[in-house]
Design a protein around this motif. Structure first.
Motif, mmCIF file in Angstrom:
data_model
loop_
_atom_site.group_PDB
_atom_site.id
_atom_site.type_symbol
_atom_site.label_atom_id
_atom_site.label_comp_id
_atom_site.label_asym_id
_atom_site.label_seq_id
_atom_site.Cartn_x
_atom_site.Cartn_y
_atom_site.Cartn_z
ATOM 1 N N ALA A 33 -16.719 8.074 2.216
ATOM 2 C CA ALA A 33 -16.914 9.025 1.124
ATOM 3 C C ALA A 33 -15.591 9.348 0.434
ATOM 4 C CB ALA A 33 -17.563 10.307 1.655
ATOM 5 N N VAL A 34 -14.523 9.486 1.221
ATOM 6 C CA VAL A 34 -13.199 9.738 0.643
ATOM 7 C C VAL A 34 -12.778 8.564 -0.237
ATOM 8 C CG1 VAL A 34 -10.745 10.006 1.166
ATOM 9 C CG2 VAL A 34 -12.447 11.269 2.491
ATOM 10 N N ILE A 35 -12.971 7.353 0.273
ATOM 11 C CA ILE A 35 -12.604 6.163 -0.498
ATOM 12 C C ILE A 35 -13.399 6.098 -1.798
ATOM 13 C CG2 ILE A 35 -12.674 3.638 -0.503
ATOM 14 C CD1 ILE A 35 -12.161 3.841 2.586
ATOM 15 N N LYS A 36 -14.690 6.336 -1.702
ATOM 16 C CA LYS A 36 -15.537 6.272 -2.899
ATOM 17 C C LYS A 36 -15.148 7.325 -3.920
ATOM 18 C CE LYS A 36 -20.369 5.924 -4.334
ATOM 19 N NZ LYS A 36 -21.785 5.930 -3.890
ATOM 20 N N SER A 37 -14.663 8.476 -3.449
ATOM 21 C CA SER A 37 -14.349 9.581 -4.352
ATOM 22 C C SER A 37 -13.211 9.258 -5.318
ATOM 23 C CB SER A 37 -13.982 10.836 -3.545
ATOM 24 O OG SER A 37 -12.699 10.699 -2.935
ATOM 25 N N VAL A 38 -12.346 8.305 -4.981
ATOM 26 C CA VAL A 38 -11.213 7.998 -5.860
ATOM 27 C C VAL A 38 -11.527 6.881 -6.840
ATOM 28 C CG1 VAL A 38 -9.600 8.720 -4.059
ATOM 29 C CG2 VAL A 38 -10.093 6.281 -4.368
ATOM 30 N N THR A 39 -12.679 6.238 -6.685
ATOM 31 C CA THR A 39 -12.932 5.031 -7.473
ATOM 32 C C THR A 39 -13.390 5.319 -8.904
ATOM 33 O OG1 THR A 39 -15.174 4.849 -6.540
ATOM 34 C CG2 THR A 39 -13.408 3.625 -5.457
ATOM 35 N N ARG A 40 -13.474 6.584 -9.259
ATOM 36 C CA ARG A 40 -13.711 6.899 -10.673
ATOM 37 C C ARG A 40 -12.481 6.559 -11.499
ATOM 38 N NH1 ARG A 40 -16.286 11.141 -8.081
ATOM 39 N NH2 ARG A 40 -14.400 12.431 -8.151
ATOM 40 N N GLN A 41 -11.283 6.648 -10.860
ATOM 41 C CA GLN A 41 -10.063 6.328 -11.586
ATOM 42 C C GLN A 41 -9.250 5.211 -10.944
ATOM 43 O OE1 GLN A 41 -10.415 9.246 -9.904
ATOM 44 N NE2 GLN A 41 -8.619 9.588 -8.627
ATOM 45 N N ALA A 42 -9.673 4.752 -9.752
ATOM 46 C CA ALA A 42 -8.893 3.749 -9.020
ATOM 47 C C ALA A 42 -9.715 2.497 -8.770
ATOM 48 C CB ALA A 42 -8.415 4.330 -7.686
ATOM 49 N N ILE A 43 -9.007 1.394 -8.604
ATOM 50 C CA ILE A 43 -9.640 0.116 -8.278
ATOM 51 C C ILE A 43 -9.497 -0.105 -6.779
ATOM 52 C CG2 ILE A 43 -9.628 -2.376 -8.654
ATOM 53 C CD1 ILE A 43 -8.186 -1.782 -11.341
ATOM 54 N N VAL A 44 -10.624 -0.205 -6.075
ATOM 55 C CA VAL A 44 -10.615 -0.423 -4.637
ATOM 56 C C VAL A 44 -11.515 -1.614 -4.308
ATOM 57 C CG1 VAL A 44 -11.172 0.536 -2.361
ATOM 58 C CG2 VAL A 44 -10.242 2.032 -4.150
ATOM 59 N N VAL A 45 -10.989 -2.537 -3.523
ATOM 60 C CA VAL A 45 -11.817 -3.597 -2.954
ATOM 61 C C VAL A 45 -11.852 -3.361 -1.452
ATOM 62 C CG1 VAL A 45 -12.168 -6.065 -2.601
ATOM 63 C CG2 VAL A 45 -11.158 -5.246 -4.741
ATOM 64 N N LYS A 46 -13.027 -3.125 -0.912
ATOM 65 C CA LYS A 46 -13.177 -2.807 0.500
ATOM 66 C C LYS A 46 -14.168 -3.769 1.136
ATOM 67 C CE LYS A 46 -15.015 0.898 3.461
ATOM 68 N NZ LYS A 46 -16.302 0.215 3.746
ATOM 69 N N SER A 47 -13.786 -4.350 2.253
ATOM 70 C CA SER A 47 -14.681 -5.265 2.954
ATOM 71 C C SER A 47 -14.361 -5.275 4.436
ATOM 72 C CB SER A 47 -14.532 -6.684 2.393
ATOM 73 O OG SER A 47 -15.391 -7.580 3.082
ATOM 74 N N GLY A 48 -15.419 -5.379 5.254
ATOM 75 C CA GLY A 48 -15.219 -5.521 6.696
ATOM 76 C C GLY A 48 -14.668 -6.872 7.064
ATOM 77 N N ASN A 49 -14.677 -7.810 6.112
ATOM 78 C CA ASN A 49 -14.124 -9.139 6.363
ATOM 79 C C ASN A 49 -13.800 -9.767 5.019
ATOM 80 O OD1 ASN A 49 -14.030 -12.107 6.919
ATOM 81 N ND2 ASN A 49 -14.547 -11.417 8.985
ATOM 82 N N MET A 50 -12.599 -10.329 4.914
ATOM 83 C CA MET A 50 -12.135 -10.867 3.642
ATOM 84 C C MET A 50 -12.307 -12.377 3.512
ATOM 85 S SD MET A 50 -10.814 -8.375 1.754
ATOM 86 C CE MET A 50 -10.367 -6.641 1.948
ATOM 87 N N SER A 51 -12.933 -13.022 4.473
ATOM 88 C CA SER A 51 -13.022 -14.481 4.413
ATOM 89 C C SER A 51 -14.170 -14.938 3.523
ATOM 90 C CB SER A 51 -13.186 -15.082 5.814
ATOM 91 O OG SER A 51 -14.535 -15.200 6.173
ATOM 92 N N LEU A 52 -13.972 -16.096 2.880
ATOM 93 C CA LEU A 52 -15.013 -16.691 2.058
ATOM 94 C C LEU A 52 -16.240 -16.998 2.903
ATOM 95 C CD1 LEU A 52 -16.183 -18.129 -0.427
ATOM 96 C CD2 LEU A 52 -14.875 -20.165 0.231
ATOM 97 N N GLY A 53 -16.033 -17.610 4.080
ATOM 98 C CA GLY A 53 -17.151 -18.019 4.922
ATOM 99 C C GLY A 53 -18.013 -16.858 5.368
ATOM 100 N N VAL A 54 -17.393 -15.770 5.784
ATOM 101 C CA VAL A 54 -18.158 -14.616 6.258
ATOM 102 C C VAL A 54 -18.938 -13.971 5.122
ATOM 103 C CG1 VAL A 54 -17.905 -12.232 7.058
ATOM 104 C CG2 VAL A 54 -16.824 -14.093 8.315
ATOM 105 N N ASN A 55 -18.351 -13.904 3.943
ATOM 106 C CA ASN A 55 -19.064 -13.297 2.826
ATOM 107 C C ASN A 55 -20.222 -14.169 2.354
ATOM 108 O OD1 ASN A 55 -17.742 -10.622 1.745
ATOM 109 N ND2 ASN A 55 -16.105 -11.904 2.553
ATOM 110 N N LEU A 56 -20.057 -15.473 2.455
ATOM 111 C CA LEU A 56 -21.188 -16.362 2.181
ATOM 112 C C LEU A 56 -22.267 -16.176 3.256
ATOM 113 C CD1 LEU A 56 -22.542 -18.561 0.560
ATOM 114 C CD2 LEU A 56 -21.209 -20.255 1.836
ATOM 115 N N LEU A 57 -21.836 -16.031 4.522
ATOM 116 C CA LEU A 57 -22.778 -15.774 5.611
ATOM 117 C C LEU A 57 -23.570 -14.502 5.340
ATOM 118 C CD1 LEU A 57 -23.941 -16.293 8.446
ATOM 119 C CD2 LEU A 57 -21.953 -15.084 9.385
ATOM 120 N N ALA A 58 -22.905 -13.450 4.897
ATOM 121 C CA ALA A 58 -23.596 -12.191 4.616
ATOM 122 C C ALA A 58 -24.650 -12.374 3.529
ATOM 123 C CB ALA A 58 -22.599 -11.116 4.209
ATOM 124 N N ALA A 59 -24.309 -13.166 2.507
ATOM 125 C CA ALA A 59 -25.283 -13.423 1.444
ATOM 126 C C ALA A 59 -26.489 -14.180 1.986
ATOM 127 C CB ALA A 59 -24.607 -14.205 0.316
#
Length: 271
Positions: free
Chosen positions: A110-136
């Motif tokens: 909730a704290v992280i989300k609260s700043v995204t009205r003015q800030a750019i945040v990329v948040k992920s439990g895993n940054m790998s291409l393979g894992v994100n394809l797996l999630a999809a």
């Protein structure tokens, strides 16, 4: 466009050192600062030397405010308390904030989300291409299969990992829940011990293994009455997470304020 000036948070740790190496190898990115916890014995050490590179003149510091005056972004794979402390400064300074920290609570989110009205945040439990394809793929399979298929998520990490289930396992659980159209918080089974009774229909189960030097193994099992489907990913080197994070930083620099995921970075949002 000028090189993106990046601060590595937790620069003395294993991920921090990997990030320093990847930044040194990535066109368009440059290391502008190296952040460590106040009181760390590594403060003042050269970030390049710690990462196994030639000396680069960037010394580890415990003062994000000072470092952020000459930076465009911060890449943050630390611990929840440190990440939340960094959020406000990054937002005030207008830094792109790449968050790979796991173990964040709902209040942290909730704290992280609260700043995204003015800030750019990329948040992920895993940054790998393979894992994100797996999630999809997990989301699509959960959406396609009959609800009678039970979903179980199995993950294994090295003995030093301090949170369970892993951030990646939770990300996969969220993908499965989204495919089913349910809330993970009310449809998950985090641990089983003793006389638990029969499996509750519709639960998404989690099992966590720890040992050795395993970088990260994740499997999502869809178990039906007479068949099973298993989708798996095996990480072999944490450098892939660092590479994904720097890719995310360079991508995020061109975006509007908001909260993004690696699925957005990789164009998998509508998969």
């Amino acid at each position: 466009m000028a090189d993106m000036r990046l601060i590595v948070a937790g620069a003395g740790g294993r991920m921090g050192r990997a990030l320093t190496r990847v930044i040194s190898e990535t066109p368009g990115a440059v290391l502008a600062g190296a952040l460590e916890a106040p009181g760390s014995e590594l403060l003042g050490r050269d970030a390049g030397v710690l990462a196994g590179l030639p000396e680069n003149g960037v010394k580890l510091s415990g003062d994000l405010w000072s470092l952020s005056g000459h930076a465009d972004g911060i890449v943050d794979f630390t611990v929840p308390a440190a990440t939340i402390a960094n959020v406000a400064i990054a937002a005030e300074r207008g830094l792109v904030h790449i968050i790979g920290t796991t173990g964040l609570s709902s209040s942290d989110d909730a704290v992280i989300k609260s700043v995204t009205r003015q800030a750019i945040v990329v948040k992920s439990g895993n940054m790998s291409l393979g894992v994100n394809l797996l999630a999809a793929l997990v989301k699509r399979v959960a959406q396609s299969l009959d609800p009678s298929f039970d979903i179980e998520i199995l993950e294994m990490h090295h003995r030093a990992k301090i949170d369970a289930p892993s951030g990646t396992a939770l990300m996969l659980g969220e993908a499965a829940a989204a495919g089913r159209g349910v809330d993970l918080g009310t449809h998950s089974a985090r641990g089983r011990d003793g006389i638990t009774g029969a499996r509750r229909p519709g639960d998404i189960g989690f099992a966590s293994l720890r040992g050795g030097t395993v970088t990260g193994d994740h499997s999502v099992i869809f178990a039906g009455a007479m068949e099973r489907i298993t989708l798996s990913h095996h990480a072999e080197d944490r450098m892939m997470f660092a590479q994904g994070a720097i890719k995310a930083a360079l991508w995020a620099r061109q975006q509007k304020p908001g909260l993004y995921s690696m699925a957005d970075v990789l164009g998998l949002g509508d998969f």
